[in-house]
Design an enzyme around this catalytic site. Structure first.
Site, PDB file in Angstrom:
ATOM      1  N   ARG A  56     -12.478   9.319 -17.675  1.00 41.47           N
ATOM      2  CA  ARG A  56     -11.390   8.461 -17.184  1.00 41.47           C
ATOM      3  C   ARG A  56     -11.162   7.303 -18.145  1.00 41.47           C
ATOM      4  O   ARG A  56     -10.030   6.888 -18.381  1.00 41.47           O
ATOM      5  CB  ARG A  56     -11.732   7.925 -15.789  1.00 41.47           C
TER       6      ARG A  56
ATOM      7  N   HIS B 109       1.618   0.034  -2.396  1.00 42.34           N
ATOM      8  CA  HIS B 109       0.823   0.845  -1.472  1.00 42.34           C
ATOM      9  C   HIS B 109       1.510   0.840  -0.098  1.00 42.34           C
ATOM     10  O   HIS B 109       1.960  -0.206   0.359  1.00 42.34           O
ATOM     11  CB  HIS B 109      -0.597   0.267  -1.361  1.00 42.34           C
TER      12      HIS B 109
ATOM     13  N   ASP C 245      -7.158  -0.342  -4.227  1.00 40.61           N
ATOM     14  CA  ASP C 245      -6.204  -0.995  -3.312  1.00 40.61           C
ATOM     15  C   ASP C 245      -6.724  -2.331  -2.786  1.00 40.61           C
ATOM     16  O   ASP C 245      -6.455  -2.704  -1.638  1.00 40.61           O
ATOM     17  CB  ASP C 245      -5.872  -0.058  -2.137  1.00 40.61           C
TER      18      ASP C 245
HETATM   19  C1  GRF Z   1       4.608   5.548  -2.418  1.00 38.92           C
HETATM   20  O1  GRF Z   1       4.532   5.647  -1.020  1.00 38.92           O
HETATM   21  C2  GRF Z   1       3.616   4.559  -2.936  1.00 38.92           C
HETATM   22  O2  GRF Z   1       3.391   3.499  -2.058  1.00 38.92           O
HETATM   23  C3  GRF Z   1       2.361   5.375  -3.072  1.00 38.92           C
HETATM   24  O3  GRF Z   1       2.803   6.628  -3.501  1.00 38.92           O
HETATM   25  C4  GRF Z   1       4.150   6.831  -3.101  1.00 38.92           C
HETATM   26  C5  GRF Z   1       4.912   7.111  -4.347  1.00 38.92           C
HETATM   27  O4  GRF Z   1       6.245   7.434  -4.089  1.00 38.92           O
HETATM   28  N1  GRF Z   1       1.440   4.723  -3.964  1.00 38.92           N
HETATM   29  P1  GRF Z   1       7.281   7.543  -5.288  1.00 38.92           P
HETATM   30  O5  GRF Z   1       6.694   8.529  -6.291  1.00 38.92           O
HETATM   31  O6  GRF Z   1       7.462   6.188  -5.871  1.00 38.92           O
HETATM   32  O7  GRF Z   1       8.526   8.085  -4.665  1.00 38.92           O
END
Ligand code: GRF
Length: 215
Positions: free
Chosen positions: A79, A123, A159
């Protein structure tokens, strides 16, 4: 700024160039592109990186004339090496702020050390409630009456970094994961550009866990 913070604690990114990391749909990327187009966000997306070649979000970037590259994490031994490769690509485009937008990989020191206090994530919950995957399902199963969206600075803990902006939404009795996700997503699209504008446009400090805009 708190009474004890010195001028050196104030953080203003050196430029307004963003790097955006995606893995999938890319609707938050599109929200950033739209906010820049509508001049609600004074910034430029220098590069979009996806770890998946098939990520639909790459198309949003291409349509907007933004450079894209694919870095497949499976091609890297560790990673740390993957993160360092991402950081090198972003640095070579002179990006100052990195936006994780549905990027489904943990990021560590290889990226965070290269962009201290300059990596953001969105998030789909009111953190610290429901970190990790399936946050909307966790919220429904817990029976909370309010959930929402959080934009935070990324730290090595999942997070858990300092919170920049949050928005709450109601959880309704007949909600499904899909209906709650859609309500939260609308708030993600609103607050992500707002949070990036705060980071780029104003002086701010981080003290412990607390992110504060300087007066
Ligand atoms: C979103 O719900 C974000 O909060 C989470 O993953 C999802 C990504 O959606 N981390 P997108 O690819 O931006 O449509």
């Amino acid at each position: 700024m708190s009474a004890t913070a010195s001028a050196t604690d104030l953080r203003v990114p050196p430029n307004r160039r963003l790097g955006v990391l995606i893995s999938g749909r890319g609707s938050n990327l599109q929200a950033l592109i739209g906010a820049i187009d509508r001049r609600r966000l004074d910034a430029e997306i220098a590069l979009v990186i996806s770890n998946r070649a098939q990520a639909p979000g790459l198309e949003h970037a291409r349509k907007a004339g933004i450079e894209t590259i694919v870095l497949d994490h499976r091609q890297f031994g560790t990673r740390e090496e993957f993160d360092r490769a991402i950081a090198a690509q972003l640095k070579s485009r002179d990006a100052a702020v990195v936006c994780l937008a549905g990027f489904m990989r943990l990021v560590g020191a290889g990226l965070l050390d290269a962009f201290p206090h300059a990596v953001l994530n969105v998030h789909p919950s009111l953190l610290p409630a429901f970190p990790g995957v399936n946050a909307q399902q966790q919220a429904l199963e817990h029976g909370v009456k309010v959930s929402g969206a959080t934009v935070h600075l990324v730290t090595p803990e999942l997070d858990a970094g300092p919170i920049v902006v949050q928005a709450a939404v109601p959880v309704l009795a007949d909600d499904t994961v899909d209906s709650l996700s859609a309500r939260i997503l609308a708030e993600e699209h609103r607050i992500y550009p707002e949070a990036v504008a705060l980071i780029l446009g104003r002086r701010w400090t981080v003290s412990g866990r607390r992110f504060t805009i300087a007066p």
